[in-house]
Design an enzyme around this catalytic site. Structure first.
Site, PDB file in Angstrom:
ATOM      1  N   LEU A 124       0.229 -13.319  -6.302  1.00 29.28           N
ATOM      2  CA  LEU A 124       1.423 -13.162  -7.140  1.00 29.28           C
ATOM      3  C   LEU A 124       2.668 -13.677  -6.401  1.00 29.28           C
ATOM      4  O   LEU A 124       3.437 -14.472  -6.925  1.00 29.28           O
ATOM      5  CB  LEU A 124       1.584 -11.668  -7.498  1.00 29.28           C
ATOM      6  CG  LEU A 124       2.792 -11.271  -8.340  1.00 29.28           C
ATOM      7  CD1 LEU A 124       2.677 -11.833  -9.754  1.00 29.28           C
ATOM      8  CD2 LEU A 124       2.893  -9.728  -8.436  1.00 29.28           C
ATOM      9  N   TRP A 154       1.856 -15.024   1.375  1.00 30.22           N
ATOM     10  CA  TRP A 154       1.452 -13.659   1.748  1.00 30.22           C
ATOM     11  C   TRP A 154       0.147 -13.222   1.103  1.00 30.22           C
ATOM     12  O   TRP A 154       0.011 -12.029   0.790  1.00 30.22           O
ATOM     13  CB  TRP A 154       2.509 -12.623   1.313  1.00 30.22           C
ATOM     14  CG  TRP A 154       3.910 -12.869   1.653  1.00 30.22           C
ATOM     15  CD1 TRP A 154       4.937 -13.027   0.780  1.00 30.22           C
ATOM     16  CD2 TRP A 154       4.484 -12.917   2.963  1.00 30.22           C
ATOM     17  NE1 TRP A 154       6.114 -13.188   1.458  1.00 30.22           N
ATOM     18  CE2 TRP A 154       5.861 -13.126   2.797  1.00 30.22           C
ATOM     19  CE3 TRP A 154       3.949 -12.811   4.257  1.00 30.22           C
ATOM     20  CZ2 TRP A 154       6.724 -13.239   3.876  1.00 30.22           C
ATOM     21  CZ3 TRP A 154       4.813 -12.917   5.327  1.00 30.22           C
ATOM     22  CH2 TRP A 154       6.177 -13.132   5.136  1.00 30.22           C
ATOM     23  N   ILE A 155      -0.796 -14.106   0.872  1.00 27.32           N
ATOM     24  CA  ILE A 155      -1.957 -13.698   0.075  1.00 27.32           C
ATOM     25  C   ILE A 155      -3.072 -13.108   0.958  1.00 27.32           C
ATOM     26  O   ILE A 155      -3.731 -13.817   1.733  1.00 27.32           O
ATOM     27  CB  ILE A 155      -2.466 -14.872  -0.802  1.00 27.32           C
ATOM     28  CG1 ILE A 155      -1.280 -15.442  -1.612  1.00 27.32           C
ATOM     29  CG2 ILE A 155      -3.603 -14.417  -1.715  1.00 27.32           C
ATOM     30  CD1 ILE A 155      -0.441 -14.414  -2.389  1.00 27.32           C
ATOM     31  N   ASN A 197      -0.149  -1.172 -10.634  1.00 27.07           N
ATOM     32  CA  ASN A 197      -0.041   0.292 -10.768  1.00 27.07           C
ATOM     33  C   ASN A 197      -1.268   0.964 -10.156  1.00 27.07           C
ATOM     34  O   ASN A 197      -1.165   1.967  -9.453  1.00 27.07           O
ATOM     35  CB  ASN A 197       0.062   0.694 -12.244  1.00 27.07           C
ATOM     36  CG  ASN A 197       1.460   0.477 -12.786  1.00 27.07           C
ATOM     37  OD1 ASN A 197       2.439   0.457 -12.029  1.00 27.07           O
ATOM     38  ND2 ASN A 197       1.563   0.308 -14.087  1.00 27.07           N
ATOM     39  N   GLU A 212       2.574  -4.558  -2.236  1.00 26.15           N
ATOM     40  CA  GLU A 212       2.382  -3.982  -3.576  1.00 26.15           C
ATOM     41  C   GLU A 212       3.637  -3.239  -4.046  1.00 26.15           C
ATOM     42  O   GLU A 212       3.558  -2.190  -4.690  1.00 26.15           O
ATOM     43  CB  GLU A 212       1.123  -3.114  -3.617  1.00 26.15           C
ATOM     44  CG  GLU A 212      -0.112  -3.969  -3.318  1.00 26.15           C
ATOM     45  CD  GLU A 212      -1.416  -3.418  -3.839  1.00 26.15           C
ATOM     46  OE1 GLU A 212      -1.391  -2.645  -4.802  1.00 26.15           O
ATOM     47  OE2 GLU A 212      -2.456  -3.786  -3.275  1.00 26.15           O
ATOM     48  N   THR A 225       7.830  -2.792  -2.462  1.00 26.69           N
ATOM     49  CA  THR A 225       8.443  -2.088  -1.328  1.00 26.69           C
ATOM     50  C   THR A 225       8.802  -0.650  -1.733  1.00 26.69           C
ATOM     51  O   THR A 225       8.798  -0.312  -2.923  1.00 26.69           O
ATOM     52  CB  THR A 225       9.744  -2.791  -0.885  1.00 26.69           C
ATOM     53  OG1 THR A 225      10.687  -2.701  -1.963  1.00 26.69           O
ATOM     54  CG2 THR A 225       9.510  -4.258  -0.526  1.00 26.69           C
TER      55      THR A 225
HETATM   56  C1  LIG Z   1       0.735  -8.386   5.127  1.00 20.84           C
HETATM   57  C2  LIG Z   1       1.157  -8.699   3.736  1.00 20.84           C
HETATM   58  C3  LIG Z   1       0.189  -8.835   2.752  1.00 20.84           C
HETATM   59  C4  LIG Z   1       0.567  -9.154   1.440  1.00 20.84           C
HETATM   60  N1  LIG Z   1      -0.405  -9.352   0.491  1.00 20.84           N
HETATM   61  C5  LIG Z   1      -0.049  -9.841  -0.733  1.00 20.84           C
HETATM   62  C6  LIG Z   1      -1.044 -10.244  -1.677  1.00 20.84           C
HETATM   63  O1  LIG Z   1      -2.257 -10.125  -1.445  1.00 20.84           O
HETATM   64  N2  LIG Z   1      -0.646 -10.771  -2.852  1.00 20.84           N
HETATM   65  C7  LIG Z   1       0.667 -10.937  -3.166  1.00 20.84           C
HETATM   66  O2  LIG Z   1       0.946 -11.428  -4.251  1.00 20.84           O
HETATM   67  N3  LIG Z   1       1.633 -10.550  -2.293  1.00 20.84           N
HETATM   68  C8  LIG Z   1       1.312 -10.019  -1.091  1.00 20.84           C
HETATM   69  N4  LIG Z   1       2.282  -9.660  -0.185  1.00 20.84           N
HETATM   70  C9  LIG Z   1       3.683  -9.821  -0.548  1.00 20.84           C
HETATM   71  C10 LIG Z   1       4.404  -8.501  -0.728  1.00 20.84           C
HETATM   72  O3  LIG Z   1       3.995  -7.896  -1.914  1.00 20.84           O
HETATM   73  C11 LIG Z   1       5.911  -8.781  -0.680  1.00 20.84           C
HETATM   74  O4  LIG Z   1       6.215  -9.104   0.667  1.00 20.84           O
HETATM   75  C12 LIG Z   1       6.715  -7.607  -1.154  1.00 20.84           C
HETATM   76  O5  LIG Z   1       6.570  -7.425  -2.544  1.00 20.84           O
HETATM   77  C13 LIG Z   1       8.209  -7.760  -0.839  1.00 20.84           C
HETATM   78  O6  LIG Z   1       8.686  -9.017  -1.217  1.00 20.84           O
HETATM   79  P1  LIG Z   1       9.550  -9.875  -0.183  1.00 20.84           P
HETATM   80  O7  LIG Z   1       8.793  -9.952   1.080  1.00 20.84           O
HETATM   81  O8  LIG Z   1       9.932 -11.142  -0.845  1.00 20.84           O
HETATM   82  O9  LIG Z   1      10.846  -9.010   0.085  1.00 20.84           O
HETATM   83  P2  LIG Z   1      12.168  -8.982  -0.811  1.00 20.84           P
HETATM   84  O10 LIG Z   1      11.813  -8.821  -2.240  1.00 20.84           O
HETATM   85  O11 LIG Z   1      13.018 -10.138  -0.433  1.00 20.84           O
HETATM   86  O12 LIG Z   1      12.848  -7.650  -0.298  1.00 20.84           O
HETATM   87  C14 LIG Z   1      13.608  -7.566   0.901  1.00 20.84           C
HETATM   88  C15 LIG Z   1      14.267  -6.177   0.937  1.00 20.84           C
HETATM   89  O13 LIG Z   1      15.170  -6.042  -0.196  1.00 20.84           O
HETATM   90  C16 LIG Z   1      14.854  -4.887  -0.922  1.00 20.84           C
HETATM   91  N5  LIG Z   1      15.130  -5.123  -2.348  1.00 20.84           N
HETATM   92  C17 LIG Z   1      14.800  -6.208  -3.096  1.00 20.84           C
HETATM   93  N6  LIG Z   1      15.216  -6.046  -4.363  1.00 20.84           N
HETATM   94  C18 LIG Z   1      15.814  -4.815  -4.415  1.00 20.84           C
HETATM   95  C19 LIG Z   1      16.437  -4.055  -5.445  1.00 20.84           C
HETATM   96  N7  LIG Z   1      16.503  -4.508  -6.707  1.00 20.84           N
HETATM   97  N8  LIG Z   1      16.956  -2.837  -5.130  1.00 20.84           N
HETATM   98  C20 LIG Z   1      16.882  -2.360  -3.868  1.00 20.84           C
HETATM   99  N9  LIG Z   1      16.292  -3.035  -2.856  1.00 20.84           N
HETATM  100  C21 LIG Z   1      15.767  -4.238  -3.134  1.00 20.84           C
HETATM  101  C22 LIG Z   1      13.381  -4.630  -0.665  1.00 20.84           C
HETATM  102  O14 LIG Z   1      13.033  -3.264  -0.886  1.00 20.84           O
HETATM  103  C23 LIG Z   1      13.263  -5.033   0.809  1.00 20.84           C
HETATM  104  O15 LIG Z   1      13.637  -3.961   1.618  1.00 20.84           O
HETATM  105  C24 LIG Z   1       1.939  -9.302   1.117  1.00 20.84           C
HETATM  106  C25 LIG Z   1       2.902  -9.143   2.115  1.00 20.84           C
HETATM  107  C26 LIG Z   1       2.527  -8.869   3.403  1.00 20.84           C
HETATM  108  C27 LIG Z   1       3.586  -8.750   4.454  1.00 20.84           C
END
Ligand SMILES: Cc1cc2nc3c(=O)[nH]c(=O)nc-3n(C[C@H](O)[C@H](O)[C@H](O)COP(=O)(O)OP(=O)(O)OC[C@H]3O[C@@H](n4cnc5c(N)ncnc54)[C@H](O)[C@@H]3O)c2cc1C
Length: 393
Positions: free
Chosen positions: A137, A168-169, A252, A375, A377
């Site tokens: 995703l 990040w998959i 979910n 999944e 934050t």
């Molecule tokens: C080890 C690992 C495995 C992963 N596996 C998968 C996977 O298999 N498939 C997949 O699709 N993704 C995967 N991910 C991605 C993961 O789901 C995302 O990293 C996560 O959803 C956060 O997105 P971001 O890193 O872009 O952070 P951002 O969205 O940029 O967030 C940065 C900070 O801003 C905060 N923030 C953002 N928007 C808001 C808001 N509206 N209000 C308050 N705070 C906010 C967040 O809480 C966070 O603290 C993985 C990530 C990692 C590190």
């Protein structure tokens, strides 16, 4: 006339009670994790590579197709069993836990709920027997704001042509099937998002860089590159333009799995802290004789128990067909907090050696951090919870 008493209603079983079958299943997974995974954990973490032989054993034991019906070669179990498996495996290694978690709670879950009979016949036997799944995703520019994705799918004849990059998959290195989200129309916002079943072998599909991470180092986290990747129309999962629904609903359920991963992790760290405290002597006594240490262990155990009840309750709600969105978000939020606190205290209870790689607790501490990130934050969980608890009753 004598009064006829209705038979007493069966007492509601305690939240953490297991049926005989569930207890047997849990014990088998626990034994397997202790005997077959534990000896390899440190080396896998150091190398950042997961041992393929363990994945083969996961398939052999039916742990990669827990909810897949028997007619497709799966174990025909329930969501609750997937949760038990993730908890028990994560107690030994949260990297191993997340492989089983993504397979069952995201990938198989999406296929079971949204695939056609033809797709089920083509994919479910593979998922149960030998194919690792991944759930794609996130992108560099769309994490929390997942539906701002840029990966584009254009229909050309009988195929969709996909272009873009996923980031990040989890399971990227090992996976044979990717449940992948792309938009057919960026201007349509979330209504353009469509889900595709992408085989690793499809032309134009490449797995890119693997991340070098703080924790769950043995679990692969990879970039995916789609350059004119051709996906047959028959591999659209669910309806075109309804991928947002699949993403929301699978995540979910996935969140309960991450809650289970975090509870297992916390239990693993706690067990090491207890054992060490009963062996280490200072001031002429084992440190577990000190009330200060006893109270820390008691606090940790209490928090683990609370998080575990939340995980089990949310999972049972899911299996009962109830709405569990709030409970799943709360479970992930709380269990990841507990995992971080418990593993941090475990490091402290071990003192100096807790800070070294000679003992496994520093790894639990590193592994715990991801629970607050993937999944959704912790802020995203709080946003969901706030919306649901603050709406008019
Ligand atoms: C080890 C690992 C495995 C992963 N596996 C998968 C996977 O298999 N498939 C997949 O699709 N993704 C995967 N991910 C991605 C993961 O789901 C995302 O990293 C996560 O959803 C956060 O997105 P971001 O890193 O872009 O952070 P951002 O969205 O940029 O967030 C940065 C900070 O801003 C905060 N923030 C953002 N928007 C808001 C808001 N509206 N209000 C308050 N705070 C906010 C967040 O809480 C966070 O603290 C993985 C990530 C990692 C590190």
């Amino acid at each position: 006339m004598s009064e006829v008493l209705a038979p007493a209603a069966p007492a509601t079983p305690p939240l953490v009670s297991l049926t005989e079958d569930e207890a047997l299943f849990r014990d088998n997974v626990r034994q397997f994790a202790d005997e077959s995974i534990r000896p390899k954990v440190r080396e896998m973490d150091e190398k950042g590579v997961f041992d393929h032989a363990i994945i083969e054993q996961f398939f052999h034991l039916g742990l990669m197709g827990i909810e897949i019906p028997e007619q497709y070669g799966g174990a025909g179990g329930r969501f609750f069993e997937s949760i038990l498996a993730v908890e028990e495996i994560s107690r030994v290694d949260p990297s191993a836990g997340v492989i089983v978690d993504v397979q069952n709670t995201l990938v198989n879950n999406a296929l079971l709920r949204w695939s056609t009979e033809d797709q089920k016949k083509r994919y479910l036997p593979r998922m149960a027997a030998n194919t690792v799944g991944a759930y794609a995703l996130s992108e560099a520019g769309s994490g929390s704001d997942a539906f701002a994705m840029q990966t584009r799918a254009q229909l050309k004849g009988s195929e969709y042509v996909l272009n873009g990059r996923k980031l990040w998959i989890t399971n990227g290195k090992e996976a044979g099937l990717f449940v992948l989200f792309a938009t057919i129309d960026p201007a349509a916002g979330y209504k353009g998002i469509t889900t595709f079943m992408v085989d690793r072998t499809f032309p134009g599909f490449t797995v890119g860089k693997k991340e070098d991470k703080l924790g769950i180092r043995a679990s692969s986290t990879c970039e995916l590159i789609l350059e004119d990747c051709r996906v047959p129309k028959e591999n659209v999962l669910g309806e075109v333009g309804k991928g947002y629904k699949i993403a929301i609903e699978t995540l979910n359920e996935g969140r309960i799995g991450i809650g289970a991963q975090m509870v297992g992790l916390a239990r693993g760290a706690w067990e090491h802290a207890l054992k060490y405290s009963q062996e280490r002597k200072q001031f002429g006594r084992t440190i577990s004789d000190f009330q200060g240490i006893q109270f820390q262990l008691a606090q940790m155990a209490t928090e683990i128990e609370a998080a575990r009840m939340m995980v089990y309750n949310a999972a049972r709600m899911k299996d009962a067909g109830m709405n569990f969105v709030k409970e799943a978000a709360m479970t992930k939020l709380f269990a990841s907090q507990v995992a971080e606190r418990v593993s941090s205290l475990a490091v402290e209870i071990l003192g100096g050696v807790g800070f070294t790689k000679d003992y496994p607790v520093e790894k639990y501490y590193r592994d715990a951090k991801i629970g607050k990130i993937y999944e959704g934050t912790s802020n995203m969980q709080l946003q969901t919870i706030a919306k649901l608890v603050m709406q008019k009753q």
